[in-house]
Design a protein around this motif. Sequence first.
Motif, PDB file in Angstrom:
ATOM      1  N   SER A 114       1.662   6.953   0.851  1.00  0.00           N
ATOM      2  CA  SER A 114       0.718   5.905   1.228  1.00  0.00           C
ATOM      3  C   SER A 114      -0.488   6.489   1.950  1.00  0.00           C
ATOM      4  CB  SER A 114       1.399   4.883   2.140  1.00  0.00           C
ATOM      5  OG  SER A 114       0.478   3.885   2.555  1.00  0.00           O
ATOM      6  N   ASP A 115      -1.664   5.917   1.660  1.00  0.00           N
ATOM      7  CA  ASP A 115      -2.875   6.209   2.420  1.00  0.00           C
ATOM      8  C   ASP A 115      -3.111   5.171   3.514  1.00  0.00           C
ATOM      9  OD1 ASP A 115      -3.589   8.514   0.982  1.00  0.00           O
ATOM     10  OD2 ASP A 115      -4.534   7.310  -0.584  1.00  0.00           O
ATOM     11  N   ARG A 116      -2.290   4.111   3.525  1.00  0.00           N
ATOM     12  CA  ARG A 116      -2.368   3.070   4.565  1.00  0.00           C
ATOM     13  C   ARG A 116      -0.955   2.709   5.012  1.00  0.00           C
ATOM     14  NH1 ARG A 116      -5.752  -2.017   2.825  1.00  0.00           N
ATOM     15  NH2 ARG A 116      -5.311  -2.503   5.019  1.00  0.00           N
ATOM     16  N   PHE A 174       0.813  -1.222   0.000  1.00  0.00           N
ATOM     17  CA  PHE A 174       0.000   0.000   0.000  1.00  0.00           C
ATOM     18  C   PHE A 174       0.848   1.274   0.000  1.00  0.00           C
ATOM     19  CE2 PHE A 174      -2.434  -3.245   2.436  1.00  0.00           C
ATOM     20  CZ  PHE A 174      -3.311  -3.577   1.421  1.00  0.00           C
ATOM     21  N   TRP A 175       2.084   1.179  -0.474  1.00  0.00           N
ATOM     22  CA  TRP A 175       2.932   2.347  -0.672  1.00  0.00           C
ATOM     23  C   TRP A 175       3.240   2.475  -2.164  1.00  0.00           C
ATOM     24  CZ3 TRP A 175       5.479   5.709   2.909  1.00  0.00           C
ATOM     25  CH2 TRP A 175       5.173   5.457   4.260  1.00  0.00           C
ATOM     26  N   ASN A 219      -5.397   7.227  12.242  1.00  0.00           N
ATOM     27  CA  ASN A 219      -5.652   7.267  10.803  1.00  0.00           C
ATOM     28  C   ASN A 219      -4.744   8.339  10.209  1.00  0.00           C
ATOM     29  OD1 ASN A 219      -6.702   7.125   8.220  1.00  0.00           O
ATOM     30  ND2 ASN A 219      -8.581   8.223   8.728  1.00  0.00           N
ATOM     31  N   TRP A 220      -3.728   7.930   9.442  1.00  0.00           N
ATOM     32  CA  TRP A 220      -2.787   8.905   8.921  1.00  0.00           C
ATOM     33  C   TRP A 220      -2.327   8.525   7.524  1.00  0.00           C
ATOM     34  CZ3 TRP A 220       2.715   7.859   8.523  1.00  0.00           C
ATOM     35  CH2 TRP A 220       3.119   6.626   9.062  1.00  0.00           C
ATOM     36  N   THR A 221      -1.850   9.522   6.801  1.00  0.00           N
ATOM     37  CA  THR A 221      -1.311   9.338   5.461  1.00  0.00           C
ATOM     38  C   THR A 221      -0.030  10.141   5.331  1.00  0.00           C
ATOM     39  OG1 THR A 221      -2.466  11.226   4.479  1.00  0.00           O
ATOM     40  CG2 THR A 221      -3.661   9.138   4.538  1.00  0.00           C
ATOM     41  N   GLU A 247       0.482   2.348   8.064  1.00  0.00           N
ATOM     42  CA  GLU A 247       0.639   1.470   9.224  1.00  0.00           C
ATOM     43  C   GLU A 247      -0.515   0.468   9.273  1.00  0.00           C
ATOM     44  OE1 GLU A 247       1.885  -0.639  11.596  1.00  0.00           O
ATOM     45  OE2 GLU A 247       3.119   1.133  12.089  1.00  0.00           O
ATOM     46  N   LEU A 248      -0.178  -0.826   9.258  1.00  0.00           N
ATOM     47  CA  LEU A 248      -1.194  -1.872   9.249  1.00  0.00           C
ATOM     48  C   LEU A 248      -1.423  -2.493  10.616  1.00  0.00           C
ATOM     49  CD1 LEU A 248      -0.233  -3.659   5.902  1.00  0.00           C
ATOM     50  CD2 LEU A 248      -1.789  -1.739   6.266  1.00  0.00           C
TER      51      LEU A 248
END
Length: 277
Positions: A82-84, A49-50, A126-128, A86-87
């Motif tokens: 990335s919009d995601r 997701f990067w 929730n971060w980008t 950290e998983l």
Amino acid sequence: MTEKNKYYSPTGGLPPQTQLLSDRAVLTDAYAVIPKGVMTDIVTSSLPFWKNMRMWVIARPLSGFSETFSQYIVEITPQGGSDRPELDPNAEGVLFVVAGEMDITIEGEAHHMTEGGYAFIPPGSNWTVHNNYDENVRFHWVRKAYQEVEGLGLPEAFVTNENDIPVTTMKDTEVWATTRFVDHTDMRHDMHVNIVTLQPGAVIPFDETHVMEHGLYVLEGKAVYHLNQNWVEVEAGDFMWLRAFCPQACYAGGPGPFRYLLYKDVNRHMPFIRPRN
């Protein structure tokens, strides 16, 4: 201190075939040294997701060694991010920008980060992050599994820059100082990521021997470190990884300041290894 700090960061590439194989890299049962020359193109990793990113993983949890944290040097080329990012919902993070600029949004609040920029990201946020600029951006990403304590809330997210933070000198000396980004009495925080500055000729005058694990990335300068009875030369771009109770001290070699980004785990009981029933 200059208005704009010049932090070392890797740019990749490969050494020529004429270069000698031996280097300063070492892994012992008490510490590791990853010199800057090790951080080439062929040792990078990527994440889901990067876009347009690569990273050098310079610390990861290892049983019996440094167990509490991971640390990456992330490089994002223009229009990447990335919009995601950290998983893991239990992972807290610190970002520290060492080259370029980027935009980060935490819980809907946008921030612009330049060299020296520092962000603390609580677990579950929730971060980008995006590079909307013309040059590559590189930043350290320190991650830790947050240890919640009943009765204490989570620490808040914040974004700042080291140039806006007052420097605290060590008692009875003006040549050894720390840039602290969080209040060390705030028990909500279970890790500190600070910057330590030693002026030319300054020393840590005793072998520190303590429970905190350390990651030390040299931002500027050079020094000689005393690690578990061994003398090790380090310079800007090198990384040291110290397990708990590894004796450590240093001389700053000059001609300029010796500065490093320092991780340590703090403010929590020591977990027990419990026998299985």
